[in-house]
Scaffold this motif. Structure first.
Motif, PDB file in Angstrom:
ATOM      1  N   GLU A 144      18.010 -13.596 -10.911  1.00  7.37           N
ATOM      2  CA  GLU A 144      17.274 -12.476 -11.487  1.00  7.37           C
ATOM      3  C   GLU A 144      15.850 -12.477 -10.937  1.00  7.37           C
ATOM      4  O   GLU A 144      15.342 -13.512 -10.518  1.00  7.37           O
ATOM      5  N   THR A 145      15.231 -11.307 -10.992  1.00  9.56           N
ATOM      6  CA  THR A 145      13.838 -11.181 -10.570  1.00  9.56           C
ATOM      7  C   THR A 145      13.222  -9.943 -11.196  1.00  9.56           C
ATOM      8  O   THR A 145      13.935  -9.041 -11.651  1.00  9.56           O
ATOM      9  N   GLY A 146      11.914  -9.897 -11.188  1.00 13.00           N
ATOM     10  CA  GLY A 146      11.165  -8.689 -11.515  1.00 13.00           C
ATOM     11  C   GLY A 146      10.655  -8.142 -10.194  1.00 13.00           C
ATOM     12  O   GLY A 146       9.725  -8.701  -9.612  1.00 13.00           O
ATOM     13  N   ALA A 147      11.281  -7.095  -9.692  1.00  6.50           N
ATOM     14  CA  ALA A 147      11.011  -6.606  -8.338  1.00  6.50           C
ATOM     15  C   ALA A 147      10.024  -5.446  -8.327  1.00  6.50           C
ATOM     16  O   ALA A 147      10.171  -4.486  -9.083  1.00  6.50           O
ATOM     17  N   SER A 148       9.058  -5.554  -7.448  1.00  5.03           N
ATOM     18  CA  SER A 148       8.154  -4.431  -7.203  1.00  5.03           C
ATOM     19  C   SER A 148       8.942  -3.305  -6.535  1.00  5.03           C
ATOM     20  O   SER A 148      10.091  -3.494  -6.124  1.00  5.03           O
ATOM     21  N   LEU A 149       8.316  -2.141  -6.405  1.00  4.03           N
ATOM     22  CA  LEU A 149       8.985  -1.030  -5.722  1.00  4.03           C
ATOM     23  C   LEU A 149       9.348  -1.407  -4.289  1.00  4.03           C
ATOM     24  O   LEU A 149      10.394  -1.000  -3.782  1.00  4.03           O
ATOM     25  N   LEU A 150       8.510  -2.179  -3.638  1.00  9.23           N
ATOM     26  CA  LEU A 150       8.777  -2.630  -2.272  1.00  9.23           C
ATOM     27  C   LEU A 150       9.920  -3.645  -2.251  1.00  9.23           C
ATOM     28  O   LEU A 150      10.847  -3.535  -1.451  1.00  9.23           O
ATOM     29  N   ALA A 151       9.883  -4.620  -3.154  1.00  3.74           N
ATOM     30  CA  ALA A 151      10.915  -5.655  -3.185  1.00  3.74           C
ATOM     31  C   ALA A 151      12.261  -5.111  -3.654  1.00  3.74           C
ATOM     32  O   ALA A 151      13.307  -5.636  -3.266  1.00  3.74           O
ATOM     33  N   GLU A 152      12.251  -4.058  -4.450  1.00  2.00           N
ATOM     34  CA  GLU A 152      13.508  -3.495  -4.950  1.00  2.00           C
ATOM     35  C   GLU A 152      14.428  -3.077  -3.802  1.00  2.00           C
ATOM     36  O   GLU A 152      15.631  -3.333  -3.839  1.00  2.00           O
ATOM     37  N   ALA A 190       0.804  -1.222   0.000  1.00  2.00           N
ATOM     38  CA  ALA A 190       0.000   0.000   0.000  1.00  2.00           C
ATOM     39  C   ALA A 190       0.837   1.273   0.000  1.00  2.00           C
ATOM     40  O   ALA A 190       0.418   2.292  -0.540  1.00  2.00           O
ATOM     41  N   GLY A 191       2.017   1.229   0.570  1.00  2.00           N
ATOM     42  CA  GLY A 191       2.863   2.421   0.600  1.00  2.00           C
ATOM     43  C   GLY A 191       3.582   2.700  -0.703  1.00  2.00           C
ATOM     44  O   GLY A 191       4.246   3.727  -0.844  1.00  2.00           O
ATOM     45  N   HIS A 192       3.449   1.803  -1.677  1.00  2.00           N
ATOM     46  CA  HIS A 192       4.212   1.936  -2.923  1.00  2.00           C
ATOM     47  C   HIS A 192       3.349   1.967  -4.179  1.00  2.00           C
ATOM     48  O   HIS A 192       3.817   2.405  -5.232  1.00  2.00           O
ATOM     49  N   TYR A 193       2.117   1.463  -4.080  1.00  2.00           N
ATOM     50  CA  TYR A 193       1.211   1.428  -5.225  1.00  2.00           C
ATOM     51  C   TYR A 193      -0.154   1.920  -4.785  1.00  2.00           C
ATOM     52  O   TYR A 193      -0.595   1.651  -3.665  1.00  2.00           O
TER      53      TYR A 193
END
Length: 165
Positions: free
Chosen positions: A117-125, A30-33
């Motif tokens: 490798e990964t596709g990271a969300s703003l939170l996971a980044e 919620a804090g990122h999207y």
């Protein structure tokens, strides 16, 4: 993490992991999207054979405490791709993701992988960045009419080295 157990995923975990995934997206991110992006990302908990297959075919590890699932991560040991990395909102910041990740990186190294490798969300980044990962490409993924910013990230593991005493 007192009482935390890391174990392989069981096919019977799929419904509870689906609910955890949905809550992690809807509440934890919620804090990122914004609400529309989170609703597009996870309109409902995933279900069905495709969901179970993605969990079972990958090396999926789950974290549980007192028989309650708190998080999960998946690794495709053939490609080094981390597909899912989710923690229940109430368990965020308690070391669950760190512990899951340490297990998967250890497995990747033991399998001889030299890159993850990964596709990271703003939170996971942020999470991956603190563990030596770097952003390869920034992008926006189109899902259900929304564009969700994320990043392709990678980490070079290098060859396994043994040092003589």
């Amino acid at each position: 993490m007192n009482g935390l157990i890391i174990r392989p995923c069981r096919v019977t975990d799929a419904p509870e992991l689906a609910a955890l995934y949905h809550r992690a997206v809807r509440e934890g991110a919620a804090g990122h999207y914004d609400p529309e992006q989170r609703a597009a990302w996870s309109p409902a908990p995933p279900s069905g054979e495709e969901w179970r297959r993605r969990l079972v075919e990958a090396q999926t590890v789950v974290a549980e405490r007192a028989e309650r699932l708190l998080g999960f991560m998946t690794l495709d040991a053939g490609t080094g791709w981390i597909d899912f990395a989710y923690v229940a909102p109430e368990a965020m910041g308690q070391g669950v993701a760190e512990t899951l990740y340490a297990v998967l990186e250890g497995r990747a190294r033991a399998a001889g992988l030299t890159r993850l490798e990964t596709g990271a969300s703003l939170l996971a980044e942020r999470f991956f960045g603190r563990r030596g990962w770097r952003v390869v490409e920034r992008r926006a993924v189109a899902l259900n009419g929304q564009h969700l910013p994320n990043a392709i990230m990678s980490k070079d593991l290098g060859p396994g080295l043994c040092h003589a005493a």
